[in-house]
Scaffold this motif. Sequence first.
Motif, PDB file in Angstrom:
ATOM      1  N   ILE A  66       1.163  -3.776  -7.101  1.00  0.00           N
ATOM      2  CA  ILE A  66       0.174  -3.851  -5.378  1.00  0.00           C
ATOM      3  C   ILE A  66      -1.346  -4.039  -5.587  1.00  0.00           C
ATOM      4  O   ILE A  66      -1.767  -4.603  -4.677  1.00  0.00           O
ATOM      5  N   LYS A  67      -2.037  -2.649  -7.027  1.00  0.00           N
ATOM      6  CA  LYS A  67      -3.156  -3.171  -6.441  1.00  0.00           C
ATOM      7  C   LYS A  67      -3.923  -3.406  -8.310  1.00  0.00           C
ATOM      8  O   LYS A  67      -3.299  -1.861  -9.132  1.00  0.00           O
ATOM      9  N   GLU A  68      -4.831  -4.076  -8.729  1.00  0.00           N
ATOM     10  CA  GLU A  68      -4.865  -3.986  -9.743  1.00  0.00           C
ATOM     11  C   GLU A  68      -6.258  -4.376 -10.285  1.00  0.00           C
ATOM     12  O   GLU A  68      -6.762  -5.334  -9.544  1.00  0.00           O
ATOM     13  N   ASN A  69      -7.311  -3.327 -11.017  1.00  0.00           N
ATOM     14  CA  ASN A  69      -8.664  -4.090 -11.018  1.00  0.00           C
ATOM     15  C   ASN A  69      -8.942  -3.693 -12.148  1.00  0.00           C
ATOM     16  O   ASN A  69      -7.817  -3.598 -13.324  1.00  0.00           O
ATOM     17  N   ASP A  70      -9.826  -3.815 -12.932  1.00  0.00           N
ATOM     18  CA  ASP A  70     -10.282  -3.193 -14.331  1.00  0.00           C
ATOM     19  C   ASP A  70     -10.477  -1.502 -14.893  1.00  0.00           C
ATOM     20  O   ASP A  70      -9.950  -1.962 -15.850  1.00  0.00           O
ATOM     21  N   ASN A  71     -10.231  -0.894 -14.425  1.00  0.00           N
ATOM     22  CA  ASN A  71      -9.816  -0.096 -14.382  1.00  0.00           C
ATOM     23  C   ASN A  71      -8.208   1.726 -13.364  1.00  0.00           C
ATOM     24  O   ASN A  71      -8.273   1.673 -14.249  1.00  0.00           O
ATOM     25  N   ARG A  72      -7.906   0.372 -12.625  1.00  0.00           N
ATOM     26  CA  ARG A  72      -6.959   1.258 -11.631  1.00  0.00           C
ATOM     27  C   ARG A  72      -5.587  -0.096 -11.423  1.00  0.00           C
ATOM     28  O   ARG A  72      -5.547  -1.195 -11.341  1.00  0.00           O
ATOM     29  N   LYS A  73      -4.353   0.992 -12.393  1.00  0.00           N
ATOM     30  CA  LYS A  73      -3.236  -0.247 -11.875  1.00  0.00           C
ATOM     31  C   LYS A  73      -2.068   0.366 -10.685  1.00  0.00           C
ATOM     32  O   LYS A  73      -1.964   1.441 -11.162  1.00  0.00           O
ATOM     33  N   LEU A 133      13.215   3.882  -6.663  1.00  0.00           N
ATOM     34  CA  LEU A 133      11.642   3.183  -6.427  1.00  0.00           C
ATOM     35  C   LEU A 133      10.845   4.501  -7.259  1.00  0.00           C
ATOM     36  O   LEU A 133      11.570   5.787  -6.060  1.00  0.00           O
ATOM     37  N   TYR A 134       9.613   4.777  -7.863  1.00  0.00           N
ATOM     38  CA  TYR A 134       8.604   4.890  -7.642  1.00  0.00           C
ATOM     39  C   TYR A 134       7.047   4.216  -7.750  1.00  0.00           C
ATOM     40  O   TYR A 134       7.218   3.217  -7.964  1.00  0.00           O
ATOM     41  N   ILE A 135       6.131   4.956  -7.274  1.00  0.00           N
ATOM     42  CA  ILE A 135       4.445   4.803  -7.932  1.00  0.00           C
ATOM     43  C   ILE A 135       4.062   5.355  -9.285  1.00  0.00           C
ATOM     44  O   ILE A 135       4.102   5.877  -9.388  1.00  0.00           O
ATOM     45  N   LEU A 136       3.788   3.727  -9.438  1.00  0.00           N
ATOM     46  CA  LEU A 136       2.732   4.376 -10.970  1.00  0.00           C
ATOM     47  C   LEU A 136       1.707   4.002 -10.739  1.00  0.00           C
ATOM     48  O   LEU A 136       1.183   2.892 -10.161  1.00  0.00           O
ATOM     49  N   LYS A 137       0.981   5.457 -10.871  1.00  0.00           N
ATOM     50  CA  LYS A 137      -0.340   4.786 -11.012  1.00  0.00           C
ATOM     51  C   LYS A 137      -1.577   5.106 -12.414  1.00  0.00           C
ATOM     52  O   LYS A 137      -1.119   6.016 -12.185  1.00  0.00           O
ATOM     53  N   GLU A 138      -1.573   4.025 -13.033  1.00  0.00           N
ATOM     54  CA  GLU A 138      -2.660   4.086 -14.117  1.00  0.00           C
ATOM     55  C   GLU A 138      -4.420   3.691 -13.568  1.00  0.00           C
ATOM     56  O   GLU A 138      -4.614   3.036 -13.013  1.00  0.00           O
ATOM     57  N   SER A 139      -5.174   4.663 -14.596  1.00  0.00           N
ATOM     58  CA  SER A 139      -6.487   4.560 -14.472  1.00  0.00           C
ATOM     59  C   SER A 139      -6.726   4.709 -16.097  1.00  0.00           C
ATOM     60  O   SER A 139      -6.006   4.924 -16.703  1.00  0.00           O
ATOM     61  N   LYS A 140      -7.674   3.752 -16.176  1.00  0.00           N
ATOM     62  CA  LYS A 140      -8.523   3.231 -17.313  1.00  0.00           C
ATOM     63  C   LYS A 140      -9.306   3.827 -17.576  1.00  0.00           C
ATOM     64  O   LYS A 140     -10.560   2.907 -16.733  1.00  0.00           O
ATOM     65  N   SER A 141     -10.470   3.588 -18.835  1.00  0.00           N
ATOM     66  CA  SER A 141     -11.840   3.825 -19.065  1.00  0.00           C
ATOM     67  C   SER A 141     -12.267   4.641 -18.226  1.00  0.00           C
ATOM     68  O   SER A 141     -13.311   4.249 -16.954  1.00  0.00           O
ATOM     69  N   PHE A 142     -11.987   6.057 -17.098  1.00  0.00           N
ATOM     70  CA  PHE A 142     -12.981   6.859 -16.215  1.00  0.00           C
ATOM     71  C   PHE A 142     -13.281   7.422 -16.869  1.00  0.00           C
ATOM     72  O   PHE A 142     -12.711   8.526 -17.983  1.00  0.00           O
TER      73      PHE A 142
END
Length: 81
Positions: A19-26, A36-45
């Motif tokens: 749905i949405k992706e940038n350097d820190n989140r997907k 169906l589910y939503i997967l929220k990943e956060s990186k480098s926080f």
Amino acid sequence: MNDKLESNFLNQYKTIKVIKENDNRKISIIQIKNKLYILKESKSFKNIDAQLLRNEAKALTKLRNYEYIPKIIYYKFDKNN
């Protein structure tokens, strides 16, 4: 969460759409079995972001029995994510 349960979760989902992706989140729509589910990943926080995410996860876990509240089925924190 124990390693066996984590392994089962990580091996059983299929990404349907990002749905949405940038350097820190997907944020993705995933499928586990026929749901169906939503997967929220956060990186480098930062530490403050990590605490906010922990608080969100705890609050949603406590409210899991209410109909219109998102259900958390799995969450994990490690060094980078």
